[in-house]
Design a protein around this motif. Structure first.
Motif, PDB file in Angstrom:
ATOM      1  N   ILE A 105       0.847  -1.189   0.000  1.00 11.36           N
ATOM      2  CA  ILE A 105       0.000   0.000   0.000  1.00 11.36           C
ATOM      3  C   ILE A 105       0.883   1.240   0.000  1.00 11.36           C
ATOM      4  O   ILE A 105       1.858   1.323   0.751  1.00 11.36           O
ATOM      5  CB  ILE A 105      -0.980   0.016   1.201  1.00 11.36           C
ATOM      6  CG1 ILE A 105      -1.801   1.317   1.191  1.00 11.36           C
ATOM      7  CG2 ILE A 105      -0.264  -0.188   2.516  1.00 11.36           C
ATOM      8  CD1 ILE A 105      -2.952   1.324   2.186  1.00 11.36           C
ATOM      9  N   TRP A 106       0.550   2.190  -0.895  1.00  9.39           N
ATOM     10  CA  TRP A 106       1.256   3.461  -0.990  1.00  9.39           C
ATOM     11  C   TRP A 106       0.220   4.578  -1.030  1.00  9.39           C
ATOM     12  O   TRP A 106      -0.765   4.498  -1.764  1.00  9.39           O
ATOM     13  CB  TRP A 106       2.097   3.539  -2.261  1.00  9.39           C
ATOM     14  CG  TRP A 106       3.185   2.526  -2.349  1.00  9.39           C
ATOM     15  CD1 TRP A 106       4.513   2.702  -2.092  1.00  9.39           C
ATOM     16  CD2 TRP A 106       3.050   1.150  -2.758  1.00  9.39           C
ATOM     17  NE1 TRP A 106       5.203   1.535  -2.298  1.00  9.39           N
ATOM     18  CE2 TRP A 106       4.335   0.563  -2.705  1.00  9.39           C
ATOM     19  CE3 TRP A 106       1.968   0.361  -3.149  1.00  9.39           C
ATOM     20  CZ2 TRP A 106       4.564  -0.766  -3.034  1.00  9.39           C
ATOM     21  CZ3 TRP A 106       2.179  -0.963  -3.471  1.00  9.39           C
ATOM     22  CH2 TRP A 106       3.470  -1.514  -3.415  1.00  9.39           C
TER      23      TRP A 106
ATOM     24  N   LEU B 231       4.088   7.236  -0.613  1.00 10.39           N
ATOM     25  CA  LEU B 231       4.719   6.829   0.645  1.00 10.39           C
ATOM     26  C   LEU B 231       4.359   5.378   0.941  1.00 10.39           C
ATOM     27  O   LEU B 231       3.181   5.024   1.019  1.00 10.39           O
ATOM     28  CB  LEU B 231       4.252   7.736   1.789  1.00 10.39           C
ATOM     29  CG  LEU B 231       4.788   7.404   3.186  1.00 10.39           C
ATOM     30  CD1 LEU B 231       6.301   7.597   3.229  1.00 10.39           C
ATOM     31  CD2 LEU B 231       4.106   8.276   4.241  1.00 10.39           C
ATOM     32  N   ASP B 232       5.385   4.538   1.103  1.00 12.92           N
ATOM     33  CA  ASP B 232       5.173   3.123   1.389  1.00 12.92           C
ATOM     34  C   ASP B 232       4.647   2.968   2.816  1.00 12.92           C
ATOM     35  O   ASP B 232       5.314   3.334   3.779  1.00 12.92           O
ATOM     36  CB  ASP B 232       6.489   2.366   1.228  1.00 12.92           C
ATOM     37  CG  ASP B 232       6.304   0.853   1.295  1.00 12.92           C
ATOM     38  OD1 ASP B 232       5.236   0.402   1.754  1.00 12.92           O
ATOM     39  OD2 ASP B 232       7.227   0.126   0.892  1.00 12.92           O
ATOM     40  N   MET B 233       3.434   2.406   2.951  1.00 11.82           N
ATOM     41  CA  MET B 233       2.792   2.288   4.258  1.00 11.82           C
ATOM     42  C   MET B 233       2.559   0.841   4.665  1.00 11.82           C
ATOM     43  O   MET B 233       1.758   0.565   5.556  1.00 11.82           O
ATOM     44  CB  MET B 233       1.460   3.049   4.248  1.00 11.82           C
ATOM     45  CG  MET B 233       1.580   4.511   3.878  1.00 11.82           C
ATOM     46  SD  MET B 233       0.031   5.398   4.080  1.00 11.82           S
ATOM     47  CE  MET B 233      -0.182   5.290   5.861  1.00 11.82           C
ATOM     48  N   ILE B 234       3.270  -0.092   4.043  1.00  8.82           N
ATOM     49  CA  ILE B 234       3.005  -1.499   4.314  1.00  8.82           C
ATOM     50  C   ILE B 234       3.293  -1.864   5.764  1.00  8.82           C
ATOM     51  O   ILE B 234       2.676  -2.785   6.319  1.00  8.82           O
ATOM     52  CB  ILE B 234       3.817  -2.402   3.358  1.00  8.82           C
ATOM     53  CG1 ILE B 234       3.349  -3.856   3.486  1.00  8.82           C
ATOM     54  CG2 ILE B 234       5.295  -2.263   3.617  1.00  8.82           C
ATOM     55  CD1 ILE B 234       1.889  -4.078   3.215  1.00  8.82           C
ATOM     56  N   SER B 235       4.204  -1.149   6.422  1.00  6.72           N
ATOM     57  CA  SER B 235       4.514  -1.473   7.819  1.00  6.72           C
ATOM     58  C   SER B 235       3.294  -1.309   8.719  1.00  6.72           C
ATOM     59  O   SER B 235       3.195  -1.949   9.769  1.00  6.72           O
ATOM     60  CB  SER B 235       5.660  -0.594   8.329  1.00  6.72           C
ATOM     61  OG  SER B 235       5.312   0.780   8.258  1.00  6.72           O
TER      62      SER B 235
ATOM     63  N   ASP C 166      -6.621   5.484   5.679  1.00  2.00           N
ATOM     64  CA  ASP C 166      -5.685   5.320   4.565  1.00  2.00           C
ATOM     65  C   ASP C 166      -6.252   4.451   3.448  1.00  2.00           C
ATOM     66  O   ASP C 166      -5.723   4.454   2.331  1.00  2.00           O
ATOM     67  CB  ASP C 166      -4.369   4.713   5.064  1.00  2.00           C
ATOM     68  CG  ASP C 166      -3.580   5.690   5.917  1.00  2.00           C
ATOM     69  OD1 ASP C 166      -3.583   6.885   5.581  1.00  2.00           O
ATOM     70  OD2 ASP C 166      -2.986   5.264   6.921  1.00  2.00           O
ATOM     71  N   LEU C 167      -7.316   3.723   3.742  1.00  2.00           N
ATOM     72  CA  LEU C 167      -7.964   2.910   2.713  1.00  2.00           C
ATOM     73  C   LEU C 167      -9.103   3.659   2.035  1.00  2.00           C
ATOM     74  O   LEU C 167      -9.615   3.212   1.006  1.00  2.00           O
ATOM     75  CB  LEU C 167      -8.498   1.606   3.317  1.00  2.00           C
ATOM     76  CG  LEU C 167      -7.467   0.654   3.914  1.00  2.00           C
ATOM     77  CD1 LEU C 167      -8.162  -0.591   4.459  1.00  2.00           C
ATOM     78  CD2 LEU C 167      -6.416   0.260   2.892  1.00  2.00           C
TER      79      LEU C 167
ATOM     80  N   ARG D 184      -1.615   3.443  -4.407  1.00  2.00           N
ATOM     81  CA  ARG D 184      -1.752   2.079  -4.923  1.00  2.00           C
ATOM     82  C   ARG D 184      -1.985   1.100  -3.776  1.00  2.00           C
ATOM     83  O   ARG D 184      -1.508   1.302  -2.662  1.00  2.00           O
ATOM     84  CB  ARG D 184      -0.497   1.658  -5.683  1.00  2.00           C
ATOM     85  CG  ARG D 184      -0.280   2.358  -7.009  1.00  2.00           C
ATOM     86  CD  ARG D 184       1.080   2.013  -7.575  1.00  2.00           C
ATOM     87  NE  ARG D 184       2.155   2.636  -6.815  1.00  2.00           N
ATOM     88  CZ  ARG D 184       3.395   2.171  -6.738  1.00  2.00           C
ATOM     89  NH1 ARG D 184       3.717   1.043  -7.344  1.00  2.00           N
ATOM     90  NH2 ARG D 184       4.313   2.810  -6.042  1.00  2.00           N
ATOM     91  N   ILE D 185      -2.707   0.035  -4.087  1.00  2.00           N
ATOM     92  CA  ILE D 185      -2.891  -1.077  -3.152  1.00  2.00           C
ATOM     93  C   ILE D 185      -2.752  -2.375  -3.935  1.00  2.00           C
ATOM     94  O   ILE D 185      -3.274  -2.501  -5.044  1.00  2.00           O
ATOM     95  CB  ILE D 185      -4.273  -1.043  -2.473  1.00  2.00           C
ATOM     96  CG1 ILE D 185      -4.391   0.149  -1.520  1.00  2.00           C
ATOM     97  CG2 ILE D 185      -4.516  -2.331  -1.685  1.00  2.00           C
ATOM     98  CD1 ILE D 185      -5.741   0.236  -0.829  1.00  2.00           C
ATOM     99  N   ILE D 186      -2.046  -3.329  -3.358  1.00  2.00           N
ATOM    100  CA  ILE D 186      -1.973  -4.675  -3.922  1.00  2.00           C
ATOM    101  C   ILE D 186      -2.596  -5.631  -2.917  1.00  2.00           C
ATOM    102  O   ILE D 186      -2.144  -5.726  -1.771  1.00  2.00           O
ATOM    103  CB  ILE D 186      -0.525  -5.094  -4.217  1.00  2.00           C
ATOM    104  CG1 ILE D 186       0.107  -4.145  -5.233  1.00  2.00           C
ATOM    105  CG2 ILE D 186      -0.486  -6.527  -4.747  1.00  2.00           C
ATOM    106  CD1 ILE D 186       1.575  -4.414  -5.480  1.00  2.00           C
ATOM    107  N   LEU D 187      -3.663  -6.305  -3.326  1.00  2.00           N
ATOM    108  CA  LEU D 187      -4.328  -7.295  -2.485  1.00  2.00           C
ATOM    109  C   LEU D 187      -3.930  -8.689  -2.947  1.00  2.00           C
ATOM    110  O   LEU D 187      -3.902  -8.968  -4.149  1.00  2.00           O
ATOM    111  CB  LEU D 187      -5.847  -7.146  -2.568  1.00  2.00           C
ATOM    112  CG  LEU D 187      -6.446  -5.800  -2.142  1.00  2.00           C
ATOM    113  CD1 LEU D 187      -7.957  -5.808  -2.347  1.00  2.00           C
ATOM    114  CD2 LEU D 187      -6.107  -5.484  -0.691  1.00  2.00           C
TER     115      LEU D 187
END
Length: 457
Positions: free
Chosen positions: A261-262, A266-270, A318-319, A342-345
């Motif tokens: 997820i960005w 900004l990378d927010m995967i954490s 954020d979603l 962007r989101i990758i599910l």
């Protein structure tokens, strides 16, 4: 003498009549053609005809990014360091597959010049440099002046007539394809008069055919067709691989992990690692974040000829966005918005919560200390450690001071906390075990979820 002059006069008149008749034979009246069916080469009707017969260059947008330009086969490109020769439309899928191999990367495509391109009017031009191609592409980039009509096509052959200003036929031509029709109009002078031999057959994007019998009917059919389908003039080369119905079915079929997820690049995967999203058929959606479950809503629809997915959560902002679906692949759904979001599910169809026997729970809880893993930042719970040894509960603060104590029991997968009277007094009662691991326990009471993890340090 007068008789001679009179005879000479009538002879001249007769000769003029013969001459006029001979001139008339150069033209031919066309049955059924009147002023209303004759159009000029620069009329709005002619413009619609030219737009419908223009060369569609959107099929190779993955390469040139311009819908009014088509690169002539064969040509060579280098995609992420791999050189590929493009001999047919099918070869463009190879580029797409290379782009899709890595989810998080910057795809690089270079064209090996020179190349030959075909413009909307079927003119062919040799292009020697990237800069020259960009200049030509700039006039019809997404959202630009690419105004061809692709949702309807002419069925050939078509017969056309040319006329002089007296509406007399001066020529006839039969065209058998779009390029011939487009070039016919290109060679006409602006005020040239032409007519179409009706009836004329048109084929719509869904394969149905309609017949028109006049200019008015032709204009009406072409105008209506402008917005009847997705002309796919954008550069989202994956957006023709799925439908809204397919997306809906996939979303509710299984839960989904957030793999990436960005927001604003900004990378927010954490913040979303191991977060599980569950879409429900009633339009509700839940996300499980380190044990806490947050509810929201989802809705899919077609917008601007794309499939859009709207997510709304009260506590997971954020979603919250109207996302466009970029790609549906094997076990993955990719969403984007404005490039920077962007989101990758990733499918979690094989996800199963682990279960334990009551005896296993007792053994697990009796060893080491435990911490609350899903406590909100700043909550008093983040400072506490829990000791469940000997079926008792001892709650300690960072100074190792006991700040609460009680006891616990378990029966048929339900934990019961008893006699807590201070900081954890609100946690007294029955908690159903919904996920059990040797170092992690997820329990639920009503809508409240508590996640505790083993801390043996």
């Amino acid at each position: 003498m007068k008789k001679f002059i009179t005879k000479l006069f009538y002879t001249a008149i007769f000769a003029m009549a013969l001459s006029f008749g001979a001139c008339q034979e150069e033209f031919e009246e066309v049955a059924g053609v009147d002023d209303q069916e004759t159009i000029t080469a620069n009329s709005s009707t002619a413009t619609l005809i030219k737009k419908t017969s223009s060369k569609d260059g959107s099929f190779d947008n993955i390469v040139d990014g311009a819908s009014c330009i088509a690169i002539n086969f064969p040509y060579t490109v280098e995609v992420n360091g791999i050189q590929i020769t493009i001999d047919a439309v099918e070869d463009l899928h190879t580029i797409e597959n290379i782009f899709d191999e890595v989810d998080i990367d910057q795809d690089i495509l270079d064209i090996l010049f020179p190349i030959t391109i075909t413009l909307a009017d079927f003119t062919e031009i040799v292009i020697e440099t990237k800069e020259r191609l960009r200049e030509l592409a700039a006039v019809c980039l997404e959202g630009g002046s690419d105004d061809d009509i692709e949702c309807i096509d002419f069925v050939y052959p078509i017969t056309l007539f040319t006329f002089n200003i007296d509406n007399q036929q001066t020529g006839e031509i039969v065209v058998n394809k779009d390029s011939e029709l487009r070039r016919f109009f290109a060679q006409l002078e602006e005020n040239a008069l032409i007519s179409i031999n009706f009836p004329l057959t048109l084929k719509k994007f869904d394969g149905t055919e309609i017949m028109v019998d006049s200019n008015a009917e032709l204009v009406n059919a072409l105008e209506r067709a402008k917005d009847e389908c997705d002309e796919d003039d954008d550069n989202d080369y994956n957006d023709d691989d799925f439908t809204k119905e397919r997306l809906d079915n996939l979303l509710v079929e299984c839960p989904w992990w957030i793999e990436g997820i960005w927001r604003d690049n900004l990378d927010m995967i954490s913040d979303f690692e191991q977060n599980l999203i569950q879409f429900n058929e009633d339009g509700t959606v839940t996300i499980q974040k380190t044990g806490a479950i947050f509810s929201g809503t989802w809705e899919s629809k077609i917008k601007d000829w794309r499939v859009a997915l709207t997510l709304e959560f009260e506590n997971v902002v954020d979603l919250n966005l109207e996302w466009f679906v970029y790609e549906i692949g094997e076990g993955k759904i990719k969403l984007f918005k404005d490039g920077a979001n962007r989101i990758i599910l990733e499918s979690a169809c094989d996800y199963e919560k682990e279960s334990c026997t009551d005896e296993e729970v007792v053994n697990n809880l009796s060893g080491c200390k435990w911490i609350v893993a899903n406590a909100e930042e700043g909550s008093f719970l983040t400072d506490l450690t829990l000791d469940f040894s000997n079926m008792n509960i001892h709650v300690r603060n960072p100074n190792e001071t006991v700040v609460d104590e009680g006891n616990w029991e378990i029966e048929n997968g339900t934990l019961t906390f008893n006699d807590l009277s201070m900081v954890l007094a609100n946690y007294i009662g029955e908690w159903v075990i919904i996920d059990c691991r040797s170092d992690r326990l997820e329990i639920k009471r009503g809508e409240e979820v508590l996640v505790i993890e083993k801390d043996c340090d």
